[in-house]
Design a protein around this motif. Structure first.
Motif, PDB file in Angstrom:
ATOM      1  N   ASN B 222      -2.962   5.816 -13.265  1.00 50.04           N
ATOM      2  CA  ASN B 222      -3.420   4.666 -12.500  1.00 50.04           C
ATOM      3  C   ASN B 222      -2.601   3.407 -12.792  1.00 50.04           C
ATOM      4  N   ILE B 223      -2.067   3.317 -14.007  1.00 47.88           N
ATOM      5  CA  ILE B 223      -1.150   2.210 -14.287  1.00 47.88           C
ATOM      6  C   ILE B 223       0.099   2.367 -13.410  1.00 47.88           C
ATOM      7  N   GLY B 224       0.574   3.596 -13.295  1.00 47.81           N
ATOM      8  CA  GLY B 224       1.755   3.845 -12.474  1.00 47.81           C
ATOM      9  C   GLY B 224       1.536   3.428 -11.027  1.00 47.81           C
ATOM     10  N   LEU B 225       0.344   3.694 -10.540  1.00 43.77           N
ATOM     11  CA  LEU B 225       0.020   3.309  -9.176  1.00 43.77           C
ATOM     12  C   LEU B 225       0.119   1.798  -9.008  1.00 43.77           C
ATOM     13  N   GLU B 226      -0.396   1.062  -9.980  1.00 41.57           N
ATOM     14  CA  GLU B 226      -0.334  -0.398  -9.896  1.00 41.57           C
ATOM     15  C   GLU B 226       1.115  -0.883  -9.905  1.00 41.57           C
ATOM     16  N   ILE B 227       1.932  -0.268 -10.762  1.00 45.29           N
ATOM     17  CA  ILE B 227       3.350  -0.662 -10.818  1.00 45.29           C
ATOM     18  C   ILE B 227       4.014  -0.431  -9.458  1.00 45.29           C
ATOM     19  N   LEU B 228       3.733   0.719  -8.848  1.00 46.31           N
ATOM     20  CA  LEU B 228       4.289   0.999  -7.524  1.00 46.31           C
ATOM     21  C   LEU B 228       3.812  -0.015  -6.494  1.00 46.31           C
ATOM     22  N   GLN B 229       2.493  -0.265  -6.473  1.00 51.43           N
ATOM     23  CA  GLN B 229       1.940  -1.174  -5.471  1.00 51.43           C
ATOM     24  C   GLN B 229       2.478  -2.597  -5.640  1.00 51.43           C
ATOM     25  N   ASP B 230       2.711  -2.996  -6.897  1.00 51.46           N
ATOM     26  CA  ASP B 230       3.274  -4.332  -7.133  1.00 51.46           C
ATOM     27  C   ASP B 230       4.650  -4.470  -6.482  1.00 51.46           C
ATOM     28  N   LYS B 231       5.434  -3.416  -6.552  1.00 51.20           N
ATOM     29  CA  LYS B 231       6.763  -3.476  -5.941  1.00 51.20           C
ATOM     30  C   LYS B 231       6.666  -3.456  -4.418  1.00 51.20           C
ATOM     31  N   ILE B 232       5.843  -2.552  -3.901  1.00 53.28           N
ATOM     32  CA  ILE B 232       5.740  -2.426  -2.438  1.00 53.28           C
ATOM     33  C   ILE B 232       5.280  -3.744  -1.819  1.00 53.28           C
ATOM     34  N   ARG B 233       4.409  -4.456  -2.526  1.00 57.56           N
ATOM     35  CA  ARG B 233       3.910  -5.721  -1.997  1.00 57.56           C
ATOM     36  C   ARG B 233       5.042  -6.719  -1.728  1.00 57.56           C
ATOM     37  N   GLN B 234       6.136  -6.557  -2.466  1.00 54.07           N
ATOM     38  CA  GLN B 234       7.258  -7.484  -2.303  1.00 54.07           C
ATOM     39  C   GLN B 234       8.131  -7.137  -1.094  1.00 54.07           C
ATOM     40  N   LEU B 235       7.872  -5.983  -0.508  1.00 54.36           N
ATOM     41  CA  LEU B 235       8.656  -5.572   0.665  1.00 54.36           C
ATOM     42  C   LEU B 235       7.850  -5.857   1.919  1.00 54.36           C
ATOM     43  N   THR B 236       8.527  -6.314   2.949  1.00 56.68           N
ATOM     44  CA  THR B 236       7.796  -6.500   4.204  1.00 56.68           C
ATOM     45  C   THR B 236       7.913  -5.213   5.004  1.00 56.68           C
ATOM     46  N   ASP B 237       6.830  -4.859   5.647  1.00 54.47           N
ATOM     47  CA  ASP B 237       6.838  -3.709   6.561  1.00 54.47           C
ATOM     48  C   ASP B 237       7.116  -2.372   5.916  1.00 54.47           C
ATOM     49  N   PHE B 238       6.768  -2.220   4.651  1.00 52.65           N
ATOM     50  CA  PHE B 238       6.900  -0.873   4.086  1.00 52.65           C
ATOM     51  C   PHE B 238       5.823  -0.016   4.739  1.00 52.65           C
ATOM     52  N   PRO B 239       6.208   1.112   5.351  1.00 50.31           N
ATOM     53  CA  PRO B 239       5.228   1.883   6.138  1.00 50.31           C
ATOM     54  C   PRO B 239       4.082   2.428   5.283  1.00 50.31           C
ATOM     55  N   ALA B 240       2.858   2.297   5.796  1.00 53.43           N
ATOM     56  CA  ALA B 240       1.666   2.754   5.070  1.00 53.43           C
ATOM     57  C   ALA B 240       1.768   4.234   4.720  1.00 53.43           C
TER      58      ALA B 240
ATOM     59  N   GLY C 224     -10.089   1.659  -4.372  1.00 51.86           N
ATOM     60  CA  GLY C 224     -10.915   0.603  -4.951  1.00 51.86           C
ATOM     61  C   GLY C 224     -10.174  -0.161  -6.026  1.00 51.86           C
ATOM     62  N   LEU C 225      -9.419   0.563  -6.836  1.00 48.94           N
ATOM     63  CA  LEU C 225      -8.638  -0.074  -7.884  1.00 48.94           C
ATOM     64  C   LEU C 225      -7.651  -1.065  -7.276  1.00 48.94           C
ATOM     65  N   GLU C 226      -6.997  -0.658  -6.179  1.00 51.71           N
ATOM     66  CA  GLU C 226      -6.016  -1.547  -5.550  1.00 51.71           C
ATOM     67  C   GLU C 226      -6.697  -2.799  -4.998  1.00 51.71           C
ATOM     68  N   ILE C 227      -7.859  -2.613  -4.403  1.00 49.29           N
ATOM     69  CA  ILE C 227      -8.592  -3.761  -3.865  1.00 49.29           C
ATOM     70  C   ILE C 227      -8.930  -4.748  -4.986  1.00 49.29           C
ATOM     71  N   LEU C 228      -9.387  -4.217  -6.113  1.00 46.80           N
ATOM     72  CA  LEU C 228      -9.701  -5.069  -7.257  1.00 46.80           C
ATOM     73  C   LEU C 228      -8.457  -5.804  -7.762  1.00 46.80           C
ATOM     74  N   GLN C 229      -7.362  -5.047  -7.921  1.00 46.86           N
ATOM     75  CA  GLN C 229      -6.141  -5.659  -8.466  1.00 46.86           C
ATOM     76  C   GLN C 229      -5.577  -6.727  -7.523  1.00 46.86           C
ATOM     77  N   ASP C 230      -5.711  -6.493  -6.215  1.00 45.03           N
ATOM     78  CA  ASP C 230      -5.252  -7.501  -5.253  1.00 45.03           C
ATOM     79  C   ASP C 230      -5.982  -8.821  -5.452  1.00 45.03           C
ATOM     80  N   LYS C 231      -7.260  -8.731  -5.728  1.00 45.71           N
ATOM     81  CA  LYS C 231      -8.026  -9.963  -5.943  1.00 45.71           C
ATOM     82  C   LYS C 231      -7.656 -10.610  -7.273  1.00 45.71           C
ATOM     83  N   ILE C 232      -7.583  -9.797  -8.314  1.00 46.31           N
ATOM     84  CA  ILE C 232      -7.289 -10.368  -9.642  1.00 46.31           C
ATOM     85  C   ILE C 232      -5.944 -11.075  -9.635  1.00 46.31           C
ATOM     86  N   LEU C 246     -13.136  -3.592 -15.923  1.00 52.65           N
ATOM     87  CA  LEU C 246     -13.561  -3.392 -14.530  1.00 52.65           C
ATOM     88  C   LEU C 246     -12.868  -2.166 -13.930  1.00 52.65           C
ATOM     89  N   GLU C 247     -11.570  -2.048 -14.182  1.00 46.14           N
ATOM     90  CA  GLU C 247     -10.858  -0.861 -13.698  1.00 46.14           C
ATOM     91  C   GLU C 247     -11.503   0.410 -14.244  1.00 46.14           C
TER      92      GLU C 247
END
Lengths: 318, 318, 318, 318, 318, 318
Positions: B222-240, C224-232, C246-247
């Protein structure tokens, strides 16, 4: 003369062809008239047929697993093919080619067999080499090996399926043996032999695959062991240690007792064989499942082999 | 100046060196005199030491996980090394190199890191390429990635272990992607990211490995997922869809819930990643276990990672 | 204008109404005439309809998951309702209210939502309070939260089901937090967030519930984890420890890996959340099952959620 | 000359005798003087001995699993026997009888073997009779069969244990075959052969039991299969069906894969063999456990074989 | 007058007889004419019947589990028997013998009961003897004991099945008690009582077997315990230890909690009872399954009781 | 006179007190002098003592589970308390108060018992009311109920533990019964009775808790059933349905067979009881574990009750 295959038939065209009876049920209409419901198949596909009472005298001659000669024409109603029969009779074995009725690997069998042999011929350990030569010289066994399916229903369930499966794992074995410094000769021989018992476990001489009595009572792992021991007995001074290591590879290749392996893998090569066998089985099994159950959208039907879950197949990412 | 390593010490030779305190116990002799039992280690080995009452005033200063400077000489009694200490004091962080105390991969770290980057740079899908570039440009993360162990105790539990593990799987991934026509870019990126959360799950800044609070409460998947999502957030239009497929690869790479994966693999690439990850973990784990527990004969001690069974390692077949 | 609901129809009365097509099968009569078998539903019930060949030209326009406008009359044969249709056509989205076709909670949604907000507003820890305020201010998310079902099929599978479920657990949480001296604020926030990922896991915009691609590939726990992290991320200096706790609550609320939780509960609040979540799920699931499968005697049909056993429901003891 | 056995020694009496070294540890006294800690045993019991530095020159000659000649006297301190040694030296194999060091069945071996043969000679099916005769004529195999233990540690772990076990099950087989109309000849032969592989799985030529390499890599079930197939190969026209049924009995006698059986029992005789094998193993295992772990009250220590629970043994009811 | 049994009917012969309604479904023909589909059975077999609209006025009087009087003739179409009815009406309880509709053991009930009593009368321990006498004197209980089935569906699911089962196990118990020196009296009483709760768990007063409410809510093991305790209460000074040992036999006879035993067997007699109970259940279950599902070749259909596998039944080996 | 409790002793102060012998081992010094190692405890704590040879004549009089009178003084070495004894002798039962040696609940027992009774007295169903009155009138049983521990080792393992546990669940039951419209009277009675068998399963009359023979052979669930049935027998016309529902509550309260429940919960009340029992057991078990194993940092030792994991306890979030 090549038999007209189901998948090549044009709507409305009348043909004479041979079809295998994969299912037969005696039914009655509302009026109590008997009729037969049949599923007729060849290697390329399947049609459903109702045989009405005007054919009543041939009813008893039509047996499951046998082949019939038919004249008929294909029609289609909505998304389902129908085959309207005007003539039908049992066919004699000499009239048709059994191979027309069973799914066959898409690979070229002789070519793949040659590739497998070429890899096995690179084995250099003198004992393993002698043993390999004995196997390659056993024409009956090699013919069965090239013909047997790898499974009844799941991955590589087709004529040549075992060969196709072993060929793919040999490639993985060469790669993995080098990357992790395994005993290459031992692993190659183990790959070749791990499913050799399937040549007797499955009955692939009929129009559908089934288990032999020996397959049910003994199983391919233990049949494979007997095949190996029969060959070793013909060699003088084959070292006991090497014999045991080969036996262990066959016995442990399913990984855990729950999946039928009486031993768990205890050598590097046994650990590797279990895992690369799994890679080919799962990836080919995935592709086969999608091919046979083309999904209506991004998700397939539930796949038994994958914990009964729907698989995701698209849309293509790139 | 290079620190004298334990494995290079000659019997009888007096040295000054730094050692990490991996265990400390307060004991008393029969005469009720207090003494300390210590296990002192560096990356090359470990010795046991009893510190008698003449050192009593430094007792409180010696802490587990800290480093001490010692003067002493190695002696051996029967099969066990002993280190007789004549001087000991706590060492300050600037005096020593942390790396001298922790097992490090045998691979060359910068070279392996370059190889990994080179493979990732071959990714051609535009979205995945942009994402890869973001990762490669994150110097802090890449430094952690090159340093983190792959596990606390089992396979590749050493500095650089994660890198070594990812590097080996990338090779397998290239081979398997081609053999089974997988989405190569997706698989490569999945291999790179599958364990990226270990950079925060494990604490590898001390002299022994441990879990961080986040590691225990959240876990590397789950930490890995957060690391990935943090990077994707910096890209515009990365496909869902691509985001979800990458997330799925990380989430499912342990294969089944019982092994910590909240999803089972549902795509070809996820199935492949789970299996090739397993190959490297098991084969390297086998080799590590044998190396750390050199068997006294053909069979090792019981290996926890292999269902608590003894492994067979010899004599060499060929 | 309110749509006539199925459960209110009188036998023989002709009505015009809208119905959702929950199932559609193309069939043929004995005479080979095509007809459609349909299951038509609204939130109050369901009827089976055969659409004979006189309607053949509208056949292709009728799709599963779509809504049709029909004129017809209800008849009953034995214990089964039948709906005889005289007119049918696809309906346009602006003609009907989607809510008429989906089961909705019996609770008053705005009132329940207000109650949930009121409880959350009692959170006093400054960090948790700021975080709560961010959530309550996210109108889109709160609207989804108030609308999402709690499950596809089992407990609280209805519009507003998630809200109803969270509301009930909050009551339990307040009681348990006091009885066992738990961290009340942490637990309340955990209850609110534990299933928040269901707002994206399930697709509740159509006439029946399904899983989104993200729901299948990622799952509500990790969404759910992503939703939480987005807010934090929007808060400065939110303490890492509180973030991890919380996670952990979200990750562990299913209790064990086999039920999809990548972490088992390791804090008092996580242990409590798992158990009170279970109480509401099981007791509401029991009541729902009995309501949907009214038993013909003292025992229900076999309930999948209860280990596939029949449940005992009567006669009332008192 | 009969060796003085440990259990017959009188306190204070000095004897010359032979003892097997079941354990050896090199230790040091507080003064750093080396000494050996030994456990010395014969079939009747065991004593602990410390060998002080005055014996230092024989230290290297004393090996685990070997036999030593000793002179000494028994003393007792509290509830523990001690043996004070005044002379000790390695013994040559021709000096002692191996049988004096290993637990032996309480049954008379030749008599029990004769009983087993007599029962097997009642087999009347011509094929099974020929096969039985081949086995009975194999003197080496029958000698091993009469000598092998039934297990390393649990039930009947003693010389003659396999014979004792087979003899008891034959009695059960005769009773059950008649009560349930089973194929008596098939079942008797199955009982005789089910554990025949233990003759090679276990190493019972040393002073303690261990597994052979073949035992670990292949296991007694598959070794037994090879022994059977070797014999059948010597017979012309042995029917395939009977071969498969015998193989199935051996393969399935542990009942389920988790207990090492690659097949589950699929014939009446296989079902029966699994159950009567279990009866003897469990009841003898219960008695053995109680005998070796005499309880201090009504409950024994925890018995691994019985789900790690304490067993109830008294007081006698009647 | 004996009722004509289904299995004795000749094709074409018209008979008057009584049949139990084991299944009833209301259906409609294509023309929307209502008709009833019925399965009618007696202890010797079963027939399917369609009752057309000319019988519409008796439709409501025909209930599942009730008995009807019919006039009709047997015809056969293909492999399926049909019964063409010309008259049908509900039958009054006094008209028929319930025993004609339920499968009954093939054993002679009074004779088997006498044998069981004779064995129990050999119990010599004074306490157990008094208790046995109390049971044998309870006419109501003994009548139920002689009548109850041993199971709803699996082994010995017939009137007298419990008696037949207990009788067979008593024989095994006598043999095993002697061979392994068990407490014979305790074991015999345990065999007699282990399933005594089935007299109230199952409802065998109707034309098919079902569970009572008490059977579902409490279960035969705990009902059996209550029956035992009720009797012991009538004895003065029955020793607590003997009471507990008998309770333990009943509680543990399923062997493991997963199979419903709240205790695992902890005494020799409990271990033995679990295993001999299993022998009779499995071997009789095997025979019953084959008898009810006569295989079309060497392999039966899949048998639920045997891990859902096909069983091998032939051709006969000898 | 109150006994001086261990936890109140001052270092160096000499006291006369009574202590229970929780462990005793006979040992020998290097010089072969016998000495006793003892663990001596009272309800407030425990000390280790070595009893040297000058006390040799009292050695045989000191038994585990007995109480001794000692004179001695507390000293502390490092973090461990030591108790130096100058006089020791066995104590007679009349000299001490057993309660001084066993952990007792922190709740006020009479007050808690009164609360439980008050809640039970609100039961209004006439049958349940009569039954409740019978229980409350049974002074011996109510005394045992107020004294018994709830477990040997885990949650609420102290005198009064059962009462404390039932009291807490009653509060939960009142809340849940109202929130989910359960049968309040049935649930309250079920809570009161679910563990009533612990009054006979555990032996809490000695200085440490153990299982009785009945506890091991029968278990508290089945003992509880007997206690219930004994009371119901005294009532005329207690309805069978209500009896079965109460029995079902006791039988199913562990939820699944693997945890010892011969029935799974099949009524709303049984589902609720299982879950609220679990809440109290887990949350109190968590608190107890932390209290007995105060962690050295944020994580506790591994907790058996929680899947053998470390628990997170701080630092406090707020």
């Amino acid at each position: 003369m090549t038999k007209p295959m189901l998948k090549d038939l044009q709507l409305g065209e009348t043909v004479d062809t041979f079809l295998a009876v994969s299912q037969k049920q005696e039914k009655k209409t509302k009026n109590q008239d008997p009729y037969l419901y049949l599923r007729l198949a060849d290697a390329s596909g399947e049609v459903e047929v109702n045989l009405w009472k005007e054919f009543a005298d041939v009813f008893p001659q039509i047996q499951e697993q046998s082949v019939v000669k038919v004249r008929g024409a294909l029609s289609e109603y909505k998304s389902k093919k129908q085959f309207n029969i005007t003539q039908i009779r049992p066919a004699a074995p000499e009239e048709y080619d059994l191979g027309d009725f069973i799914r066959k690997t898409k690979k070229d069998i002789p070519q793949t067999l040659q590739k497998v042999k070429d890899i096995l011929l690179t084995i250099s350990d003198p004992d393993f080499k002698k043993l390999t030569d004995l196997f390659l010289a056993d024409e009956k066994l090699m013919a069965d090996f090239a013909k047997a399916p790898a499974a009844q229903n799941i991955h590589s369930a087709c004529i040549g399926g075992l060969l196709e499966h072993v060929s793919a794992i040999l490639d993985l074995a060469l790669f993995v043996a080098e990357q992790y410094h395994l005993n290459r000769d031992l692993l190659l021989l183990g790959v070749f032999l791990h499913d050799i018992g399937k040549t007797r476990e499955l009955d692939y001489a009929k129009t559908t695959f089934g288990y032999t009595d020996e397959g049910n009572l003994v199983g391919h792992i233990n049949i494979g062991l007997e095949i190996l021991q029969d060959k070793i007995r013909q060699l003088t001074d084959f070292p006991a240690q090497k014999k045991n290591l080969l036996e262990h590879l066959i016995l442990s290749h399913h990984g855990v007792p729950e999946f039928g392996s009486p031993r768990t893998p205890l050598t590097m090569e046994a650990v590797a064989l279990n895992l690369i066998d799994n890679i080919d089985a799962k990836l080919v099994g995935f592709q086969d499942f999608v091919e046979r159950n083309p999904p209506n959208g991004s998700w397939t039907a539930k796949a038994f082999m994958f914990d009964n879950r729907s698989l995701y197949v698209g849309p293509k990412v790139i």
